[in-house]
Design an enzyme around this catalytic site. Structure first.
Site, mmCIF file in Angstrom:
data_model
loop_
_atom_site.group_PDB
_atom_site.id
_atom_site.type_symbol
_atom_site.label_atom_id
_atom_site.label_comp_id
_atom_site.label_asym_id
_atom_site.label_seq_id
_atom_site.Cartn_x
_atom_site.Cartn_y
_atom_site.Cartn_z
ATOM 1 N N ASN A 1 0.871 -1.272 -0.014
ATOM 2 C CA ASN A 1 -0.022 -0.022 0.084
ATOM 3 C C ASN A 1 0.925 1.233 0.130
ATOM 4 O OD1 ASN A 1 -1.400 2.315 1.112
ATOM 5 N ND2 ASN A 1 -3.084 0.822 1.803
ATOM 6 N N HIS B 1 1.078 6.195 1.925
ATOM 7 C CA HIS B 1 1.733 7.118 2.820
ATOM 8 C C HIS B 1 2.974 7.776 2.149
ATOM 9 C CE1 HIS B 1 -1.144 6.600 5.817
ATOM 10 N NE2 HIS B 1 -0.762 5.516 5.929
ATOM 11 N N ARG C 1 3.715 18.539 1.739
ATOM 12 C CA ARG C 1 4.643 19.604 1.433
ATOM 13 C C ARG C 1 3.852 20.348 -0.002
ATOM 14 N NH1 ARG C 1 9.833 21.740 1.734
ATOM 15 N NH2 ARG C 1 9.271 21.395 3.974
ATOM 16 N N HIS D 1 -5.757 3.596 -1.459
ATOM 17 C CA HIS D 1 -6.745 3.861 -0.974
ATOM 18 C C HIS D 1 -7.254 5.255 -1.433
ATOM 19 C CE1 HIS D 1 -9.605 3.988 3.135
ATOM 20 N NE2 HIS D 1 -10.143 4.337 1.911
ATOM 21 N N ARG E 1 -9.501 8.072 -0.535
ATOM 22 C CA ARG E 1 -10.404 8.460 0.386
ATOM 23 C C ARG E 1 -11.201 9.646 -0.290
ATOM 24 N NH1 ARG E 1 -8.797 6.410 5.730
ATOM 25 N NH2 ARG E 1 -10.707 7.777 6.519
ATOM 26 N N ARG F 1 -6.910 12.693 1.201
ATOM 27 C CA ARG F 1 -5.848 13.067 2.050
ATOM 28 C C ARG F 1 -4.626 12.818 1.637
ATOM 29 N NH1 ARG F 1 -7.249 9.952 7.398
ATOM 30 N NH2 ARG F 1 -9.150 11.175 7.208
ATOM 31 N N GLU G 1 -8.587 0.605 -3.120
ATOM 32 C CA GLU G 1 -9.399 0.530 -1.767
ATOM 33 C C GLU G 1 -10.153 1.907 -1.619
ATOM 34 O OE1 GLU G 1 -7.619 0.898 2.146
ATOM 35 O OE2 GLU G 1 -6.629 -0.581 1.515
ATOM 36 N N THR H 1 -8.333 3.205 8.608
ATOM 37 C CA THR H 1 -9.718 2.665 8.524
ATOM 38 C C THR H 1 -9.971 1.965 10.096
ATOM 39 O OG1 THR H 1 -9.248 2.416 6.115
ATOM 40 C CG2 THR H 1 -11.059 1.322 7.114
ATOM 41 N N GLU I 1 -11.252 -9.324 3.036
ATOM 42 C CA GLU I 1 -10.208 -8.999 3.710
ATOM 43 C C GLU I 1 -10.087 -8.934 5.313
ATOM 44 O OE1 GLU I 1 -7.173 -6.378 1.786
ATOM 45 O OE2 GLU I 1 -6.536 -5.499 3.576
ATOM 46 N N HIS J 1 -3.941 -4.604 7.626
ATOM 47 C CA HIS J 1 -3.887 -3.498 8.798
ATOM 48 C C HIS J 1 -3.144 -3.635 10.111
ATOM 49 C CE1 HIS J 1 -5.282 0.354 10.257
ATOM 50 N NE2 HIS J 1 -6.033 0.357 9.264
ATOM 51 N N HIS K 1 1.432 1.040 6.064
ATOM 52 C CA HIS K 1 2.288 1.941 6.824
ATOM 53 C C HIS K 1 3.641 1.591 7.329
ATOM 54 C CE1 HIS K 1 2.543 3.882 10.921
ATOM 55 N NE2 HIS K 1 2.300 5.034 10.406
HETATM 56 N N1 PXP Z 1 -6.047 -3.142 4.218
HETATM 57 C C1 PXP Z 1 -7.121 -2.396 4.070
HETATM 58 C C2 PXP Z 1 -8.323 -2.434 3.836
HETATM 59 C C3 PXP Z 1 -6.525 -0.906 4.698
HETATM 60 O O1 PXP Z 1 -7.599 0.017 4.883
HETATM 61 C C4 PXP Z 1 -5.412 -0.598 5.087
HETATM 62 C C5 PXP Z 1 -4.916 0.681 5.360
HETATM 63 O O2 PXP Z 1 -5.212 1.492 4.589
HETATM 64 C C6 PXP Z 1 -4.498 -1.570 4.864
HETATM 65 C C7 PXP Z 1 -4.844 -2.958 4.516
HETATM 66 C C8 PXP Z 1 -2.854 -1.439 5.111
HETATM 67 O O3 PXP Z 1 -2.886 -1.172 6.598
HETATM 68 P P1 PXP Z 1 -1.507 -0.427 7.263
HETATM 69 O O4 PXP Z 1 -1.250 0.548 6.513
HETATM 70 O O5 PXP Z 1 -1.538 -0.315 8.608
HETATM 71 O O6 PXP Z 1 -0.535 -1.585 6.788
#
Ligand code: PXP
Length: 260
Positions: free
Chosen positions: A15, A18, A26, A51, A53, A57, A78, A109, A159, A202, A225
């Site tokens: 993912n 970030h 910035r 994702h 959103r 963001r 996502e 989430t 998931e 997550h 993350h």
């Molecule tokens: N899966 C889903 C459905 C999520 O919403 C997220 C967070 O965006 C993740 C996986 C990844 O989570 P993390 O960033 O904590 O690894």
């Protein structure tokens, strides 16, 4: 479950949200989440998750379009189960669409989708996405009612939300963590028995990803993350390589029957 039966591979979806978070802090175009996605793929990611959103963001519409255009691996889009987001997903036509609950005030989430409360409106969105060939995934807590409802409305994938388990682990709440891990295990078994493909994600880090990779039903982890954070210290390629090694250790434990 027979631990030494055929062990199916497990995929890693990285993912890149970030990377966009840092860019947006910035303004401007750097760092580019698409560059990070391409690097992640060359480092061993099987797919990329982003994702979109409602408040944009981190990932923006144009990021999602560029990811679709430039990636040679599956894109997992996502998003919230809203009319607007489903229309964008239908337009971009990613490999997969993971529907998640979304509240503007949340930092990430929180909790799984309430598939039961989603009712006919959610079923309609799942059907609309699925009919175009998009693999629809529902991000759910390890709750047997939500798993059954997910199968009932025709999702291809669930998931499992690992956030509660990972938070309990991080807080040193061993009893709660073990109880939640038991729910995750039962949910994975139930979902697979209903014909759902099982993913998880997550809050995962190297240790928790290794543990979850020893669940034979789990076919994909989506991790953001922690990997992007590790990349600050180790570089993205090293953090992804180490994650793949952790997942391989989990699968190897399953193969040898070492999983308790
Ligand atoms: N899966 C889903 C459905 C999520 O919403 C997220 C967070 O965006 C993740 C996986 C990844 O989570 P993390 O960033 O904590 O690894």
């Amino acid at each position: 479950m027979n631990a030494v039966a055929a062990v199916l591979p497990i995929r890693l979806g990285v993912n890149v949200d970030h990377v966009a978070t840092v860019r947006n802090a910035r303004g401007g175009a750097l760092p580019d989440p698409v560059r990070a996605a391409l690097l992640a793929v060359s480092a061993g990611a099987d797919g990329i998750t982003a994702h979109l959103r409602e408040d944009r963001r981190h990932i923006r519409d144009d990021d999602m379009r560029r990811l679709k255009a430039e990636l040679s691996v599956p894109l997992n889009f996502e998003t919230a189960a809203t009319e607007e987001m489903v229309a964008i997903a239908l337009d971009i036509a990613p490999h997969a669409c993971c529907l998640v609950p979304e509240r503007r005030e949340e930092r990430t989430t929180e909790g799984g989708l309430d598939v039961i409360a989603g009712g006919a409106a959610l079923a309609h969105k799942v059907g609309a996405l699925g009919r175009t060939g998009i693999r629809v995934s529902l991000f759910v807590a390890p709750d047997p009612r939500q798993i059954a409802a997910s199968a009932g409305i025709g999702a291809a994938v669930v998931e499992l939300h690992t956030g509660t388990w990972c938070e309990a682990l991080a807080a040193g709440h061993r009893v709660e963590a073990d109880a939640e891990l038991g729910r995750l295990r039962a949910a994975a078994t139930q979902a697979a028995s209903l014909g759902l493909e099982v993913h998880a994600g997550h809050g995962l880090d190297f240790a928790s990803a290794e543990t979850i990779s020893a669940f034979g039903e789990v076919r994909e982890l989506n991790i953001g993350h922690f990997l992007i954070g590790e990349a600050i210290f180790e570089g993205l390629e090293t953090s992804i390589r180490r994650m793949r090694e952790a997942m391989a250790r989990g699968r190897a434990a399953l193969r040898t029957g070492a999983v308790v």
